[in-house]
Enzyme design. Structure first.
Site, short mmCIF file in Angstrom:
data_model
loop_
_atom_site.label_atom_id
_atom_site.label_comp_id
_atom_site.label_asym_id
_atom_site.label_seq_id
_atom_site.Cartn_x
_atom_site.Cartn_y
_atom_site.Cartn_z
N LYS A 42 0.96 -1.23 0.04
CA LYS A 42 0.02 0.07 0.07
C LYS A 42 0.82 1.25 -0.06
O LYS A 42 2.11 1.23 0.24
CB LYS A 42 -0.72 0.02 1.35
CG LYS A 42 -0.18 0.00 2.52
CD LYS A 42 -1.07 -0.06 3.73
CE LYS A 42 -0.43 0.10 5.12
NZ LYS A 42 -1.28 -0.08 6.04
N ARG A 137 -10.34 0.45 14.88
CA ARG A 137 -10.32 1.60 13.71
C ARG A 137 -11.62 1.06 12.85
O ARG A 137 -12.54 1.81 12.88
CB ARG A 137 -9.20 1.18 12.83
CG ARG A 137 -8.83 2.02 12.02
CD ARG A 137 -7.45 2.04 11.49
NE ARG A 137 -6.69 0.83 11.30
CZ ARG A 137 -5.43 0.69 10.99
NH1 ARG A 137 -4.55 1.63 11.15
NH2 ARG A 137 -5.15 -0.65 10.44
N HIS A 167 -6.17 -6.72 13.49
CA HIS A 167 -4.82 -5.89 13.47
C HIS A 167 -4.46 -5.65 14.85
O HIS A 167 -5.29 -5.20 15.54
CB HIS A 167 -5.02 -4.75 12.73
CG HIS A 167 -3.64 -3.97 12.28
ND1 HIS A 167 -2.62 -4.44 11.62
CD2 HIS A 167 -3.12 -2.88 12.88
CE1 HIS A 167 -1.71 -3.70 11.44
NE2 HIS A 167 -1.97 -2.58 12.16
N TYR A 266 15.50 31.71 2.84
CA TYR A 266 14.30 32.47 3.39
C TYR A 266 14.41 32.83 4.77
O TYR A 266 15.03 32.09 5.76
CB TYR A 266 13.14 31.64 3.31
CG TYR A 266 12.71 31.64 1.85
CD1 TYR A 266 12.11 32.62 1.21
CD2 TYR A 266 12.48 30.49 1.23
CE1 TYR A 266 11.61 32.53 -0.30
CE2 TYR A 266 12.20 30.22 -0.09
CZ TYR A 266 11.73 31.35 -0.79
OH TYR A 266 11.28 31.16 -2.12
N CYS A 312 13.92 24.97 1.24
CA CYS A 312 12.97 25.70 0.18
C CYS A 312 12.11 24.58 -0.43
O CYS A 312 12.06 23.46 -0.16
CB CYS A 312 13.66 26.31 -0.69
SG CYS A 312 15.00 27.56 -0.17
#
Length: 383
Positions: A42, A137, A167, A266, A312
């Protein structure tokens, strides 16, 4: 590395397929011939590349693939994966027909889902019932929920009960009390089933590596297939050494000398304390190298050097030990000579888990695949 013409920037992730092969074969040996290994690919194989990892894992002894969404499963089919695939998360009932037509098994935990899905399924659909033993869940929690769902299965032969699973929430922790409570609860839930399905699976990487009693006849191999420990806590108790598969490299594209007092990036947050050589790297937070990594070191010629100034969107800067040529390779994750920066080190800097580090490297960073030390393929998510 031969970049050929498959990407056009000097930043890339390198995926060692030999290490994935080793990790899968080691897990297969550990769990034994009677226990199948489902390769969890996944989230683009945790950022490593879905189809390349899927094929490697299957060749190494995994028998099935697992993903989070139906979209991910269909993407694998389009890329040529023909092994059975299980979707671990929720899928819409109106999309059940797409799954059945493509030999994709779906996770189910609601009787109403089956009632809605049956009108969309024209051929047999394999399902795995999810039991919530304490993860909180998704999944069936009560006996009466299973009873209602099972009634739907018995009334609609278009659904085939292929598996049942749960799980674990804490299998990656040294304290095992809650894990043991979940295992006991799951065993009770399996007892609700008069006829057991082909696959009963509960173990993720952590449980698969640590607890034989929760292997049943299949384990889901996720994070450790990529050579990463499920948590730093259990690193010392793993049954075999894992081999990390992910590296991240770039090159110097500009080198300049700053005078004392000159600033970088920056906010002008970094100021040179003396004459300094500064190198610019073509990687930034849009690539997943986020601003919080501005305190991280990287490797140049086997030596650790600091990032300076704020990262950045597309670039960041590092302080060099001396003037170096443009094109010098810089390693952000991985090994150079005898020095290494691991995924776990990056996770520690970010105050997160290693899963998140590889997942957040964006698809605009090409993945270069290697076997036997040689480049075998390149996948560019943009082209």
């Amino acid at each position: 590395m031969n970049q050929q013409t498959q990407f056009y920037r000097d930043t890339w992730a390198e995926i060692n397929l030999d290490h994935i092969t080793y990790n899968v074969k080691s897990m297969k040996k550990h769990v034994g011939e009677d226990t199948e290994v489902f390769a969890v690919v996944k989230a683009n194989a945790y950022g490593h590349g879905d189809i390349e990892v899927a094929k490697t894992a299957l060749n190494a002894g995994a028998t099935r693939l697992a993903v989070a969404t139906l979209d991910e499963a269909l993407a694998l089919r389009k890329k040529g994966a023909d092994a059975p695939i299980l979707v671990l998360g929720y899928s819409r009932p109106e999309n059940a027909g797409f799954a059945a037509a493509n030999n994709i098994s779906l996770t189910v935990f609601q009787a109403d889902w089956l009632e809605k899905a049956k009108t969309f399924v024209k051929e047999e659909l394999n399902i795995h019932v999810k039991f919530d033993s304490g993860m909180g869940r998704i999944g069936i929690r009560k006996h009466e929920e299973w009873t209602k769902l099972n009634e739907q299965l018995e009334q609609n032969q278009v659904f085939k009960l292929e598996g049942a699973f749960t799980h674990f929430a804490t299998a990656d922790e040294m304290e095992t009390g809650y894990y043991e409570e979940q295992l006991q609860k799951f065993n009770e839930m399996i007892g609700w089933m008069k006829e057991k399905p082909k696959y009963i699976h509960a173990s993720n990487s952590a449980a698969g590596l640590r607890f034989f009693q929760s292997h049943f006849n299949a384990v889901r191999y996720g994070i450790s297939m990529y050579g990463l420990t499920p948590s730093p806590d259990i690193a010392a108790v793993l049954p075999f050494q894992l081999k990390e598969a992910f590296a991240l490299h770039t090159k110097l594209v500009h080198v300049k000398k700053l005078n004392k007092g000159e600033k970088v990036s920056y906010g002008a947050t970094y100021e040179a304390k003396e004459e300094e050589w500064i190198g610019t790297l073509p990687i930034g937070y849009a690539d997943g190298w986020i601003r919080k990594l501005s305190t991280q070191e990287v490797l140049v010629n086997g030596e650790r050097v600091p990032i300076v100034g704020r990262i950045c969107m597309d670039q960041c800067m590092i302080k060099l030990p001396s003037e170096l040529p443009v094109g010098t390779q810089v390693t952000l994750i991985g090994k150079q000579e005898q020095t290494e920066i691991s995924v776990n080190e990056i996770a520690k800097t970010l105050e997160t888990i290693n899963y998140e580090v590889t997942c957040q490297v964006s698809n605009r960073v090409p993945r270069v695949y290697t076997k036997g030390g040689n480049e075998t393929s390149v996948r560019n998510g943009l082209l």
